[in-house]
Design a protein around this motif. Structure first.
Motif, PDB file in Angstrom:
ATOM      1  N   UNK A   1       0.913  -1.166  -0.014  1.00 34.56           N
ATOM      2  CA  UNK A   1       0.271  -0.091   0.038  1.00 34.56           C
ATOM      3  C   UNK A   1       0.831   1.256  -0.248  1.00 34.56           C
ATOM      4  N   UNK A   2       2.056   1.259   0.821  1.00 33.14           N
ATOM      5  CA  UNK A   2       2.556   2.470   0.946  1.00 33.14           C
ATOM      6  C   UNK A   2       3.584   2.598  -0.322  1.00 33.14           C
ATOM      7  N   UNK A   3       3.908   1.608  -1.167  1.00 31.71           N
ATOM      8  CA  UNK A   3       4.625   1.641  -2.193  1.00 31.71           C
ATOM      9  C   UNK A   3       3.780   2.432  -3.165  1.00 31.71           C
ATOM     10  N   UNK A   4       2.616   2.506  -3.324  1.00 34.61           N
ATOM     11  CA  UNK A   4       1.420   3.199  -4.163  1.00 34.61           C
ATOM     12  C   UNK A   4       1.413   4.746  -3.519  1.00 34.61           C
ATOM     13  N   UNK A   5       1.010   4.870  -2.081  1.00 37.85           N
ATOM     14  CA  UNK A   5       0.835   6.078  -1.569  1.00 37.85           C
ATOM     15  C   UNK A   5       1.924   6.839  -0.973  1.00 37.85           C
TER      16      UNK A   5
ATOM     17  N   UNK B   1      -5.634   9.168   1.639  1.00 37.00           N
ATOM     18  CA  UNK B   1      -4.224   8.402   1.389  1.00 37.00           C
ATOM     19  C   UNK B   1      -3.200   9.203   0.981  1.00 37.00           C
ATOM     20  N   UNK B   2      -2.008   8.932   1.536  1.00 38.81           N
ATOM     21  CA  UNK B   2      -0.769   9.803   1.271  1.00 38.81           C
ATOM     22  C   UNK B   2      -0.556  11.067   2.232  1.00 38.81           C
TER      23      UNK B   2
ATOM     24  N   UNK C   1      -2.923   1.988   7.890  1.00 39.56           N
ATOM     25  CA  UNK C   1      -3.363   2.277   6.511  1.00 39.56           C
ATOM     26  C   UNK C   1      -2.353   3.432   6.433  1.00 39.56           C
ATOM     27  N   UNK C   2      -1.264   3.318   6.709  1.00 35.46           N
ATOM     28  CA  UNK C   2      -0.231   4.430   6.467  1.00 35.46           C
ATOM     29  C   UNK C   2       0.210   5.392   7.352  1.00 35.46           C
ATOM     30  N   UNK C   3      -0.993   6.223   8.134  1.00 35.56           N
ATOM     31  CA  UNK C   3      -0.921   7.070   9.102  1.00 35.56           C
ATOM     32  C   UNK C   3      -0.316   6.670  10.448  1.00 35.56           C
ATOM     33  N   UNK C   4       0.860   6.412  10.402  1.00 31.13           N
ATOM     34  CA  UNK C   4       1.403   5.940  11.610  1.00 31.13           C
ATOM     35  C   UNK C   4       1.838   6.756  12.620  1.00 31.13           C
ATOM     36  N   UNK C   5       1.909   8.108  12.088  1.00 28.22           N
ATOM     37  CA  UNK C   5       2.298   9.232  13.360  1.00 28.22           C
ATOM     38  C   UNK C   5       0.869   9.907  13.562  1.00 28.22           C
ATOM     39  N   UNK C   6       0.394   9.214  14.431  1.00 28.25           N
ATOM     40  CA  UNK C   6      -1.163   9.548  15.064  1.00 28.25           C
ATOM     41  C   UNK C   6      -1.260   9.437  16.456  1.00 28.25           C
ATOM     42  N   UNK C   7      -2.294  10.344  16.952  1.00 27.81           N
ATOM     43  CA  UNK C   7      -2.679  10.139  18.371  1.00 27.81           C
ATOM     44  C   UNK C   7      -3.890  10.378  18.724  1.00 27.81           C
ATOM     45  N   UNK C   8      -4.156  10.373  19.902  1.00 26.39           N
ATOM     46  CA  UNK C   8      -5.771  11.049  20.317  1.00 26.39           C
ATOM     47  C   UNK C   8      -5.205  12.068  21.522  1.00 26.39           C
TER      48      UNK C   8
END
Ligand code: NOJ
Length: 926
Positions: free
Chosen positions: A355-359, A582-583, A615-622
């Motif tokens: 997936x990340x090879x595309x986006x 995405x992206x 789904x790619x968005x690893x830098x995330x938090x609440x």
């Protein structure tokens, strides 16, 4: 967050309501948002019966290295039925197991306009991985009467286009087992653009808003099946369970589909398929029998997705080929084209890599941004900032970033300062910078329509705003009142926007200032569903409906590019965005928006962040503590304890809440929150190494257990625990006054309690006593975690500190781990300026070697040493270790696992080996 207001109210009343809203707390207003039944395309698609599609493929050929065909329909039975024009079908194959299927109207048949294809998401280099197909084979698949065309995908995999009825799938070559398929249930439907004729009434109305829909209905829908899948995951953003629940089928109560429509939802609830701030139409299927597969639809219009419970299609009487378990899904979008990607896996990490090879890979963040952030709506003035900053020092709590929300501006005109409250912004930032700290200010996309505001004047004169359906600058209502929105789809406007972040243009900014993009769904208080009307117009005549879910993405991109330009390409940007697509992972971090200070929302933060990571968005938090409401102290403490493991770790609160900085709840609680933050700081070398892994492979920092234990069924729907990298397992505590927690520790190896070093057996559920001091966290046997144990004011001040390595031995007395280091700031790592070590422990010897290709000439150096090596699971007794090549001895003693915490039994510690972190060496226990 957005107030709930009726768009038809006059402005004064609006203002009044708005002010009231700010001081009141009301609950989620479900009726503000459309249900599937109130959304004609969704209602139509959902009511279609299986096998109602009669499309068939003709003229199959190889063209430009891809398999192409026309999709046609038999002539209509009655003259009042629409005859659809043939659609163009293209199937392309890419390296590493990616298949792309596009279906669009044929431009040579004169459609009224070109349908929107989302630009600037797919990496340009992805195209160069295309495998140039030369031929296809024709075969008659068992049970079919007509032919299928088959092409090579990768070793062991093929893609198949069945001609009649039209269906496309990927299968294993051996045994022909299917992996993923599209239109196996014949639910494919493609509404073609039309030119309005007399009598056509295409208008749609919702809550006093009218959408003129000039091209008529233009939706697309189809079914997708995931074979050998026990569960499906992904498609953020929803506040709901990690393993997606069926939304239709026997035994499922009346449920909405999962909605993907970027919305500013006021006080969202913790268990709902309703759409939130961001949308990623990427789903993964995972099962014990085969592994993982993925399906991604690049489409920025409103999407609704049903997960169909088994037996949903019983009425059709047609069964798909036998498969252990299969999950069917229905995808419905209001507009756009079919541009879909099939990822064959077969492992979970393969799918995220595909997936990340595309986006695109997640950006490598600056080190400081992986540390703790302190935010509040709002820190009032410079004095407030100074006080908060010094209190952190007084209480010995590290933090790296202080945030300013909308009130710091002059009347919500972004890029300005309220000069009464913030007379010396540069000086304020410089003072923070002297302690190695940074500041973040908010910049939202709504621009105040004020003739004296230079940004508005410029945007108006250049024609840079999004237009309404009549072609005038769209005028909506947001924080500053009447506002317009730059048209971020246009690259020229993005470039103009990015210039606004230069130190010259953003007066009062310094190089230590980074940016927060909020309200970029976009949020429009008086718009339909609190957003922009679907018939608003963008660059190139694109309707807002076609690109809605990507608006925030382009805004985030332009802001992030602005920071890159500001730093002359030498400073990694940090931009937090609320909306995403995405992206977005290439442009910065995201957070889960306006959560509430309650236990359920603490709990749901984990599946939400896990889903984003997948789904790619690893830098995330609440928001730690919960945005709305006042958390009880215990909840706040538990939130810090959990948040310390979020990839993005920030405390934030609504302006109506009581102040809640960590020192306001009595000494004991300060100690607990300090301890949680300290844990994060100690683990920063490990986190940073994981961010680099994400940056090179797409594999998220925070992972579901099944990503590390893909064949352990007991992990598949566990969303209370998660892995940080491959070495740490964390279990949140989600209830008040919890005495015990059931923690499932997967795998055949043991686990060591992170705090005490106590060993637990793997492959079983443990009922553990819970203390107030920490949430359960374990290091997996067989791993090595790098730490920095000296506590400073900020991560920047830890740069030269020595490392501790914690080795957790497995049953073969072995372990391994990695450490990645670079300057934490610039892009030089891309040229090879980094250190990447591989630590291996076996036969009583720890070896450090380099993972940098051509390690001979390292472009980055570090004078840091390793000052302690802790070995968990080793018998006591040895007194010395021999360090080579220096041929020195280091003492071994029993010492604490953590320097500043009681509790742990003494552990075997090699003291002061003082080996340079950058060098090759071995340390042998004698
Ligand atoms: C909504 C955001 O979600 C929240 O974090 C912020 O504090 C407010 N807008 C005000 O800017």
């Amino acid at each position: 967050m957005a107030p709930n207001i009726n768009p038809t109210l006059p402005l004064l009343l609006l203002l009044l309501l708005f002010t009231l809203h700010l001081s009141s707390v009301s609950a989620w207003k479900k009726e503000e948002f459309r249900t599937c039944n109130q959304t004609p395309f969704c209602k139509r698609a959902r009511s279609r019966k299986p096998h109602s599609s009669s499309l068939f493929a003709t003229d199959v050929a190889i063209l430009d290295g891809a398999l192409t065909a026309n999709l046609r329909q038999p002539p209509p039975e009655s003259p009042d039925q629409d005859q659809i024009k043939p659609l163009l079908f293209t199937l392309s194959v890419y390296q590493n197991g990616v298949v792309r299927v596009k279906i669009d109207e044929d431009p040579s048949l004169d459609p009224p306009k070109k349908r929107f294809e989302v630009p600037d998401v797919i990496l340009p280099e992805f195209e160069s991985t295309k495998l140039w197909l030369q031929r296809f084979q024709t075969e008659t698949v068992d049970g079919d009467s007509g032919p299928s065309s088959v092409v090579y995908v990768a070793d062991g995999y093929e893609a198949v286009l069945r001609h009649n009825p039209f269906e496309v799938y990927v299968r294993e070559k051996q045994g022909k087992r299917r992996v993923l398929s599209l239109n196996s249930h014949g639910l494919f439907d493609f509404e073609q653009l039309r030119v309005k004729q007399e009598g056509d009434d295409w208008e749609e109305r919702f809550k006093g808003h009218t959408d003129v829909r000039p091209y008529g209905p233009q939706s697309i829908s189809f079914d997708v099946s995931f074979f050998d899948a026990d569960f499906v995951y992904g498609i953020p953003e929803h506040a709901s369970s990690f393993a997606l629940r069926p939304t239709r089928g026997p035994g499922v109560d009346d449920s909405e589909p999962y909605r993907l429509f970027n919305l500013d939802v006021f006080e969202y609830i913790h268990d709902s398929p309703f759409g939130l701030y961001g949308s990623i139409p990427f789903m993964l299927g995972h099962g014990k029998a085969r592994g993982t597969s993925g399906f991604f639809w690049l489409n920025a219009a409103e999407m609704q997705i049903d997960v169909l419970g088994s037996g949903w299609d019983a009425e059709s009487g047609i069964l798909l080929p036998e498969s252990g378990s299969r999950i069917d899904t229905l995808w419905m979008s209001e507009a756009g084209i079919v541009d879909t990607f099939f990822f064959i896996g077969p492992g979970p990490k393969d799918v995220v890599r595909q997936y990340t090879s595309v986006t695109g890979m997640p950006a490598m963040p600056q080190l400081f941004s992986t540390a703790y952030h302190q935010c509040r709506w709002n820190y009032r003035d410079e004095e407030d900032v100074e006080n908060v900053d010094s209190k952190f020092d007084e209480h010995d709590i590290p933090y790296d970033v202080l945030w300013l929300d909308i009130e710091h501006t002059d009347g919500k005109r972004y890029f300005t300062w309220d000069r009464v409250l913030f007379p010396n912004p540069e000086q304020m930032q410089n003072k923070l910078a002297a302690k190695g700290r940074h500041m973040v200010t908010i910049v939202d996309p709504h621009i105040k329509r004020d003739e004296s505001f230079h940004l508005h004047k410029e945007a108006t004169s250049k024609g840079y705003y999004v237009k309404d359906a009549t072609g005038k600058d769209y005028d909506g209502w947001c924080w500053p009142g009447s506002s317009s929105y730059p048209d971020m789809l246009n690259p020229e406007i993005r470039s103009w926007w990015s210039e606004k972040f230069s130190l010259k243009n953003y007066v009062g900014s310094t190089p230590w200032l980074y940016i927060w993009n909020d309200m970029n769904e976009p949020s429009v208080f008086n718009g339909p569903e609190v957003t922009m009307p679907r018939d608003a117009l963008h660059y190139g005549g694109v309707e807002h409906r076609e690109l809605h879910n990507a608006y925030g993405y382009y805004f985030h991109m332009a802001t992030s590019d602005g920071l890159v330009k500001r730093g002359d390409g030498k400073d990694r940007p940090f931009v937090l965005s609320r909306a995403f697509f995405p992206g977005s992972q290439r442009h910065g971090a995201v957070w889960t928006g306006d959560n509430t200070a309650d236990w359920d929302q603490l709990r749901v933060s984990v599946p939400m962040i896990l889903t984003l990571g997948l789904t790619g968005m690893t830098f995330s938090g609440a928001d730690v503590g919960g945005f709305f409401g006042n958390p009880e102290t215990e909840l706040l403490v538990r939130w810090y304890q959990l948040g310390a493991y979020y990839p993005f770790f920030r405390g934030h609160a609504h302006h109506d809440t009581k102040r809640r900085e960590p020192w306001l709840f009595g000494e004991r609680n300060t100690e607990l929150m300090r301890d949680a933050i300290h844990t994060r700081y100690a683990l920063l070398p490990y986190f940073y190494t994981l961010f680099r892994e994400a940056n090179t492979s797409g594999v998220p920092v925070m992972r579901p257990l099944w990503m590390e234990f893909p064949s352990d069924k007991a992990t598949f729907s566990n969303d209370e625990a998660f892995m940080v990298g491959n070495s740490l397992l964390v279990q949140g505590i989600y209830t008040e006054r919890a005495k015990y927690a059931s923690v499932y520790l997967p795998g055949g190896q043991s686990w060591y309690d992170l705090r005490t070093g106590i060993i637990y057996k793997g492959g079983t559920t443990h009922k553990l006593e819970v203390s107030e001091e920490t949430i359960p966290a374990f290091q997996r046997a067989g791993t090595i975690i790098p730490r920095k144990d000296r506590y400073r004011r900020s991560s920047t001040q830890m740069a030269n500190d020595p490392y501790t390595l914690v080795i957790a031995l497995n049953s073969s007395h072995a372990a391994e781990g990695e450490l990645y280091i670079d300057d934490g700031k610039s892009f030089e790592f891309k040229q090879g300026a980094y250190i990447h070590r591989h630590f291996v422990f076996s036969d009583g010897k720890l070896t450090s070697s380099s993972l940098v290709p051509n390690a001979g000439k390292t472009l980055f150096s570090s004078a840091c040493v390793i000052e302690r090596i802790i070995v968990l699971g080793h018998s006591s007794g040895p007194k010395n270790a021999l360090i080579e090549p220096s041929n020195r001895k280091a003492e071994i003693e029993l010492g604490p696992l953590w320097l500043r915490r009681g509790k742990s039994a003494p552990v075997l510690t090699i003291r002061r080996p003082n080996v340079p972190v950058a060098d090759d060496w071995t340390t042998k226990i004698l």
